[in-house]
Design a protein around this motif. Structure first.
Motif, mmCIF file in Angstrom:
data_model
loop_
_atom_site.group_PDB
_atom_site.id
_atom_site.type_symbol
_atom_site.label_atom_id
_atom_site.label_comp_id
_atom_site.label_asym_id
_atom_site.label_seq_id
_atom_site.Cartn_x
_atom_site.Cartn_y
_atom_site.Cartn_z
ATOM 1 N N ASP A 154 5.096 -10.866 -18.869
ATOM 2 C CA ASP A 154 6.134 -10.188 -18.973
ATOM 3 C C ASP A 154 7.895 -11.794 -19.600
ATOM 4 N N HIS A 155 7.642 -11.231 -20.700
ATOM 5 C CA HIS A 155 9.522 -12.603 -21.292
ATOM 6 C C HIS A 155 9.451 -11.965 -22.272
ATOM 7 N N PRO A 156 11.283 -12.319 -22.378
ATOM 8 C CA PRO A 156 11.616 -12.082 -23.570
ATOM 9 C C PRO A 156 11.710 -12.123 -24.943
ATOM 10 N N GLY A 157 11.487 -11.822 -25.741
ATOM 11 C CA GLY A 157 10.402 -12.404 -27.100
ATOM 12 C C GLY A 157 8.757 -11.184 -26.871
ATOM 13 N N ILE A 158 7.788 -10.930 -26.290
ATOM 14 C CA ILE A 158 6.420 -10.692 -26.148
ATOM 15 C C ILE A 158 6.902 -9.691 -27.059
ATOM 16 N N PHE A 159 7.642 -8.712 -27.448
ATOM 17 C CA PHE A 159 7.016 -7.663 -28.276
ATOM 18 C C PHE A 159 6.837 -8.194 -29.544
ATOM 19 N N MET A 160 7.853 -8.939 -29.989
ATOM 20 C CA MET A 160 8.215 -9.425 -31.710
ATOM 21 C C MET A 160 6.756 -10.217 -32.064
ATOM 22 N N ARG A 161 6.377 -11.008 -31.015
ATOM 23 C CA ARG A 161 5.216 -12.021 -31.160
ATOM 24 C C ARG A 161 4.269 -10.651 -31.234
ATOM 25 N N ILE A 162 3.886 -9.972 -30.136
ATOM 26 C CA ILE A 162 3.180 -9.124 -30.706
ATOM 27 C C ILE A 162 2.557 -8.198 -31.559
ATOM 28 N N ALA B 196 1.569 -10.585 -34.785
ATOM 29 C CA ALA B 196 0.610 -11.122 -34.685
ATOM 30 C C ALA B 196 -0.309 -9.806 -35.215
ATOM 31 N N ILE B 197 -0.403 -8.402 -34.514
ATOM 32 C CA ILE B 197 -0.817 -7.298 -35.879
ATOM 33 C C ILE B 197 -1.206 -7.324 -37.303
ATOM 34 N N HIS B 198 0.183 -7.250 -37.294
ATOM 35 C CA HIS B 198 0.591 -7.367 -38.617
ATOM 36 C C HIS B 198 -0.023 -8.045 -40.406
ATOM 37 N N ARG C 288 -10.319 -10.183 -34.645
ATOM 38 C CA ARG C 288 -9.403 -11.386 -35.655
ATOM 39 C C ARG C 288 -8.018 -9.959 -35.018
ATOM 40 N N ILE C 289 -7.708 -8.796 -34.624
ATOM 41 C CA ILE C 289 -6.671 -8.813 -33.797
ATOM 42 C C ILE C 289 -6.390 -9.167 -32.628
ATOM 43 N N GLU C 290 -7.354 -9.294 -31.907
ATOM 44 C CA GLU C 290 -7.452 -9.808 -30.163
ATOM 45 C C GLU C 290 -7.469 -11.664 -30.521
ATOM 46 N N ARG C 291 -7.652 -12.346 -31.584
ATOM 47 C CA ARG C 291 -7.453 -13.648 -31.972
ATOM 48 C C ARG C 291 -6.322 -14.002 -32.104
ATOM 49 N N SER C 292 -6.008 -12.551 -33.331
ATOM 50 C CA SER C 292 -4.308 -13.459 -33.363
ATOM 51 C C SER C 292 -3.062 -12.984 -32.752
ATOM 52 N N ILE C 293 -3.567 -12.058 -31.826
ATOM 53 C CA ILE C 293 -2.294 -12.272 -30.682
ATOM 54 C C ILE C 293 -2.578 -13.032 -29.288
ATOM 55 N N ASP D 94 -3.515 -15.938 -30.467
ATOM 56 C CA ASP D 94 -2.217 -17.179 -30.730
ATOM 57 C C ASP D 94 -1.273 -17.804 -30.744
ATOM 58 N N ALA D 95 -0.790 -15.691 -30.980
ATOM 59 C CA ALA D 95 0.945 -16.404 -31.028
ATOM 60 C C ALA D 95 1.630 -16.169 -29.545
ATOM 61 N N LEU D 96 0.663 -15.061 -28.480
ATOM 62 C CA LEU D 96 1.050 -16.281 -27.435
ATOM 63 C C LEU D 96 0.935 -16.899 -27.102
ATOM 64 N N GLU D 97 -0.003 -17.611 -26.834
ATOM 65 C CA GLU D 97 -0.777 -19.232 -26.024
ATOM 66 C C GLU D 97 -0.565 -20.183 -26.865
ATOM 67 N N ARG D 98 -0.303 -20.015 -27.525
ATOM 68 C CA ARG D 98 -0.017 -20.962 -28.909
ATOM 69 C C ARG D 98 1.565 -21.014 -29.788
ATOM 70 N N GLY D 99 1.728 -20.059 -29.681
ATOM 71 C CA GLY D 99 3.183 -19.954 -30.380
ATOM 72 C C GLY D 99 3.029 -20.547 -31.673
ATOM 73 N N ALA D 100 1.953 -19.470 -32.259
ATOM 74 C CA ALA D 100 1.417 -19.135 -33.281
ATOM 75 C C ALA D 100 2.469 -19.580 -34.257
ATOM 76 N N GLN D 101 3.132 -20.311 -35.734
ATOM 77 C CA GLN D 101 4.608 -19.477 -36.736
ATOM 78 C C GLN D 101 4.073 -18.659 -37.511
ATOM 79 N N LEU D 102 5.187 -17.537 -36.518
ATOM 80 C CA LEU D 102 4.877 -16.113 -37.482
ATOM 81 C C LEU D 102 5.542 -16.024 -38.785
ATOM 82 N N VAL D 103 6.443 -16.371 -38.841
ATOM 83 C CA VAL D 103 7.376 -15.687 -40.027
ATOM 84 C C VAL D 103 7.130 -16.039 -40.965
ATOM 85 N N PRO D 104 6.707 -17.721 -41.560
ATOM 86 C CA PRO D 104 6.463 -18.080 -43.038
ATOM 87 C C PRO D 104 4.794 -17.320 -43.033
ATOM 88 N N LYS D 105 3.867 -17.153 -42.450
ATOM 89 C CA LYS D 105 2.980 -15.866 -42.628
ATOM 90 C C LYS D 105 3.102 -14.611 -43.339
#
Length: 918
Positions: A734-742, A745-747, A788-793, A795-806
């Motif tokens: 658990d860490h702050p911001g986990i919900f927004m990243r998940i 990634a789902i969207h 695809r859903i599992e991979r996207s999540i 990427d967002a949590l482990e590798r810190g993928a940049q979500l906002v521009p995408k």
């Protein structure tokens, strides 16, 4: 259909002046052709500009506008023919030219050309293999194409026309409305004579049957109702094609040359014909505006075009109704009129055919006997008034006939429908207060056979709105949003239809509780009246629920309901959105949610009535609006509230509820039940209360496997058929911001989160459950989709993928959402939960909205504990249950205002624009 004489034709195009100008051109063939084309292009441009000016000056003059465009093309084609015949394809010297006639067909033949309609023509030749004729046709076509016109053409001789019209219904209809344009007129007249003699004669009934079959199939393709909120002006039910079909039939049967002759043929009265022309003129004008605005042949009146057409046609805002809603209401009234005229037309036609059969058939002189029912005539399954003065002698019969039709399961004879329409103005206050009329209406409304269909007939005849003027005010009224698929009156009648189906048990699989509980109601009449009145006050300004309750208090006694029933109906109308808002926007697992809901409902009768009304209201919004997830949420709320109301208290305390849940989870685990001994104290009490046993069991198994494998991150996706969604569970440190990243990634992979619960184990791990649907409101089920859903999540949590521009690059969830002005709003409620601050955000649905809202809360140290996501067309309503960093409610007013400003900013259009790439 014979456009009216055009004013100042030469301002559109002056053929004589142009012919003189063309006659002055000198040079070889190439130079001459180039100069000719330049003159024609300038004439076409000037003519279109003149018609655009006239469109602005007279925005509703549909016939004149279409006639003007047809006239412009007529003159251009005549010029092209004459000069091409003279210079580009002259007749061989010393030989007579073979006859050639040009016919306008389709919309062009009817002189119903919108600015960008196709130019459909037939070259009628004496001989199709004549070299000079072929050269002339090619020269004409190349010039038309070089002008940028979309030309549909065919080359036929008279024998071809007869042969092909017999073999192909589409060609037959096209030739039926053929109009002589230019060339050899005698050849055209010969083709017309042979067409009617050899093709039409003796096939009239077959043609009518085929046209009606085509109409029904077209209606089915377009939604099978004239009240869809994005109608097709040309092809939709109640549109131009329906009027054209009447003209085709009239011309085929009676050889009418123009629509006015339908009166002489006995198919319309003069007033009905005027109504025909008004509806046609309005629809043609709307089509012209659609073409002019888009610069193409566009016939769909989509949300993003409705505002502009309303403005151009000079509709203005009024109290409670915007200009676009007033325009669309007028549109639907015209479409409704088209439907009424179609019924009248076909009934007259059927009567004419019947008379012919009686005169010519083997059974001429034999008549099967009609029977009498309550003074009415019943023949061939149709209920008819016995005379022309029937309703005038007693206007209450205008209500009575529909009650009899419903109770006896009879159709109403179209001629009697015509009478009812004509005499509906006899319904005055005296009739409205008549106990006989109100008893008949209530019997119809709560009929046990098919009140939906008969109420729709009553509405078509204009009787419904006269008898219940408040219903008349919402007749053909649309709501300018993407959530409601139908006009208010159509939505209401459909809701009554769904109520009947539930009572008959026809929807038991989708609505098991409603099907069971409807037979336990103290007053079924109250259920039907509430369905009728729940949206009765829409379009008046103010809260339609409150205003509707006031109307109910006046109408229910008039209908004959008791004081107790009146009080119940008024409450149902006032609170008809309470159950859906509670189920979809609140956390049902939070005890306070049920407490507050039960405090308002108070009785089991109210609960039953409200649950049933809620179900039919949602079903009647439109296809796909009801789904299993909504059914489950409403069912869960109903069951918890029913238990509380039945017993008068909570059945057990918090500890007992947790113990009961754990026991249910142990049972759900089956042969893995021993895991509960290991993880019994892993999660706090709120987890066991919030999560259903089946989901908790899955969480325990996933957590166990992740620990065995030493995984710091575990993502699992599983289709959940019962909930109509895909369960996505994420277990991570658990860490702050986990919900927004998940959420982001789902969207990013096209998923829509409809519900989310966030938990933290005593060992510091997040156990987050998301229910996710695809853009069509269905669950993801294919293996590659889940991966695809599992991979996207990951990427967002482990590798810190940049979500906002995408995320910003993803399209809006639905086409046309940008046409609506949805201002973001934020509401706080510190009374809706004992433990959490409830924040509700309403905003335009768009890419990354949930991610951005979650980011705003994260940045202001508001910890999300659960989220509940609801979509109403273009609008999203996202509800968050939050605490501060210490786990307490957020109560400081200044801090709440800061959070409000951040959420509004995150949901605003300006923020979206900043995020989108240049």
């Amino acid at each position: 259909m014979s456009a009216p004489p055009l004013a100042n034709q030469r301002a559109i195009i002056d053929r004589r002046a142009l012919a003189a100008k063309i006659g002055e051109i000198e040079g070889d063939e190439s130079t001459w052709r180039e100069a000719l084309l330049a003159i024609l292009q300038e004439a076409l441009k000037a003519g279109r500009e003149e018609m655009s000016r006239r469109l602005v000056e007279n925005p509703s003059a549909g016939h004149a506008l279409c006639g003007g465009h047809s006239f412009l093309l007529d003159q251009l084609i005549r010029l092209i023919h004459d000069h091409a015949a003279d210079r580009l394809a002259p007749a061989p010297e010393g030989k007579p030219a073979r006859a050639l006639s040009i016919l306008a067909v389709g919309g062009y033949g009817r002189e119903e050309m919108a600015p960008h309609s196709d130019v459909d023509i037939v070259f009628l030749c004496e001989r199709t293999d004549d070299e000079r004729t072929v050269a002339l046709i090619e020269a004409i076509l190349y010039l038309l194409w070089d002008l940028g016109l979309t030309v549909g053409h065919s080359v036929r001789n008279v024998d071809d026309i007869v042969k092909m019209a017999k073999a192909d219904g589409t060609i037959l209809t096209s030739l039926l409305e053929g109009r002589y344009l230019w060339g050899d007129e005698a050849l055209y007249e010969e083709s017309k004579r042979r067409f009617f003699l050899e093709v039409v004669e003796g096939t009239e009934r077959q043609f009518v049957t085929e046209k009606l079959r085509e109409r029904d199939e077209r209606h089915k393709r377009m939604g099978d109702t004239r009240y869809v909120v994005e109608p097709n002006v040309k092809e939709g039910k109640g549109g131009l094609r329906d009027l054209q079909a009447l003209y085709w039939i009239g011309k085929y049967i009676h050889r009418v040359g123009e629509a006015a002759e339908l009166v002489d043929a006995g198919l319309f009265t003069r007033s009905e014909y005027k109504s025909f022309r008004r509806a046609e003129g309005f629809l043609l004008a709307v089509r012209c505006h659609l073409h002019d605005i888009t610069g193409r042949a566009e016939d769909r009146l989509t949300f993003d075009l409705q505002k502009e057409v309303a403005r151009r046609m000079r509709f203005a805002d009024r109290r409670g109704k915007s200009a676009v809603e007033r325009f669309m209401q007028f549109y639907f009234l015209q479409a409704k009129r088209v439907g009424s005229l179609t019924g009248v037309f076909l009934s007259q036609l059927e009567e004419q055919f019947a008379k012919k059969r009686a005169r010519r058939g083997l059974l001429a002189g034999f008549n099967s006997r009609p029977r009498t029912l309550h003074g009415y005539t019943v023949f061939a399954g149709k209920l008819a008034a016995p005379g022309d003065e029937w309703f005038r002698k007693d206007p209450v019969r205008l209500i009575e006939i529909f009650r009899i039709a419903e109770s006896e399961q009879l159709e109403i004879d179209p001629r009697t429908m015509r009478q009812a329409d004509r005499d509906s103005g006899l319904i005055n206050d005296e009739v409205r207060e008549d106990p006989r009329a109100n008893a008949a209406f209530l019997d119809l409304l709560a009929g046990r056979n098919d009140p939906e269909t008969v109420l729709r007939w009553m509405n078509e005849a204009g009787v419904f709105g006269r008898f219940v003027p408040d219903f008349g005010r919402v007749n053909a009224q649309m709501q300018f949003n993407m959530y409601h698929h139908y006009t208010v009156d159509e939505h209401t009648i459909r809701a009554i239809g769904f109520l009947t189906k539930i009572e008959k048990g026809e929807l038991a699989e989708e609505h098991p509780r409603a099907t069971r509980e409807i037979h336990r109601l103290k007053s079924r009449r109250a259920a039907y009246v509430a369905a009728l009145l729940h949206d009765i006050a829409k379009g008046r300004g103010g809260d339609h629920s409150v205003l509707g309750a006031e109307i109910a208090e006046k109408l229910c006694p008039r209908f004959g309901l008791s004081d107790e029933e009146t009080t119940l109906v008024a409450w149902l109308v006032r609170q008809h959105l309470l159950m859906s808002h509670t189920a979809f926007k609140r956390d049902i697992a939070d005890p306070k949610t049920v407490e507050d809901f039960v405090a308002e409902v108070q009785t089991l009768e109210r609960l039953r009535q409200l649950a049933i009304l809620t179900s039919v209201d949602i079903r009647a919004v439109g296809p796909g609006t009801w789904n299993s997830w909504k059914g489950q949420l409403l069912g869960e709320l109903y069951d918890r509230s029913h238990e509380r109301l039945r017993l008068g208290h909570v059945t057990s305390g918090r500890k007992h509820r947790v113990d009961a849940q754990k026991a249910a989870v142990r049972e759900a685990l089956g042969d893995k039940a021993a895991l509960m001994d290991q993880y019994d104290d892993l999660l706090p009490a709120p987890y066991w209360i919030a999560e259903p046993p089946d989901i908790a069991a899955r969480n325990i198994v996933q957590y166990s496997v992740a620990r065995e494998l030493g995984e710091a991150l575990s993502v699992h996706c599983e289709p959940d058929e019962e909930r109509g969604a895909t369960l996505v569970t994420v277990i991570a440190a658990d860490h702050p911001g986990i919900f927004m990243r998940i959420a982001g990634a789902i969207h990013l992979v096209g998923g829509n989160i409809i519900d989310a619960r966030i938990h933290t184990t005593r060992t510091g791990y997040a156990v987050d459950n998301f229910l996710v649907q695809d853009p069509l409101g269905q669950r993801f089920g294919e293996d590659n989709q889940l991966e695809r859903i599992e991979r996207s999540i990951a990427d967002a949590l482990e590798r810190g993928a940049q979500l906002v521009p995408k995320l910003a690059q993803r399209p809006l969830p639905r086409r046309g959402a940008g046409a609506f002005d949805v201002r973001p709003s934020v509401a706080f409620d510190n009374d809706a939960s004992h433990r959490f601050t409830v924040i509700e955000v309403s905003a335009r649905d768009r890419p990354a909205l949930l991610n951005r809202l979650a980011r705003a809360l994260f940045e202001h140290h508001a910890m999300i504990r659960s989220a509940h996501i609801t979509h109403y067309g273009e609008r999203a309503a996202d509800t968050f249950y939050v605490t501060d960093l210490t786990g307490d409610k957020i109560t400081d007013p200044s801090r709440l205002e800061t959070i409000r400003a951040a959420l509004v900013d995150a949901a605003s259009d300006e923020m979206q624009a900043e995020l989108e790439p240049a």
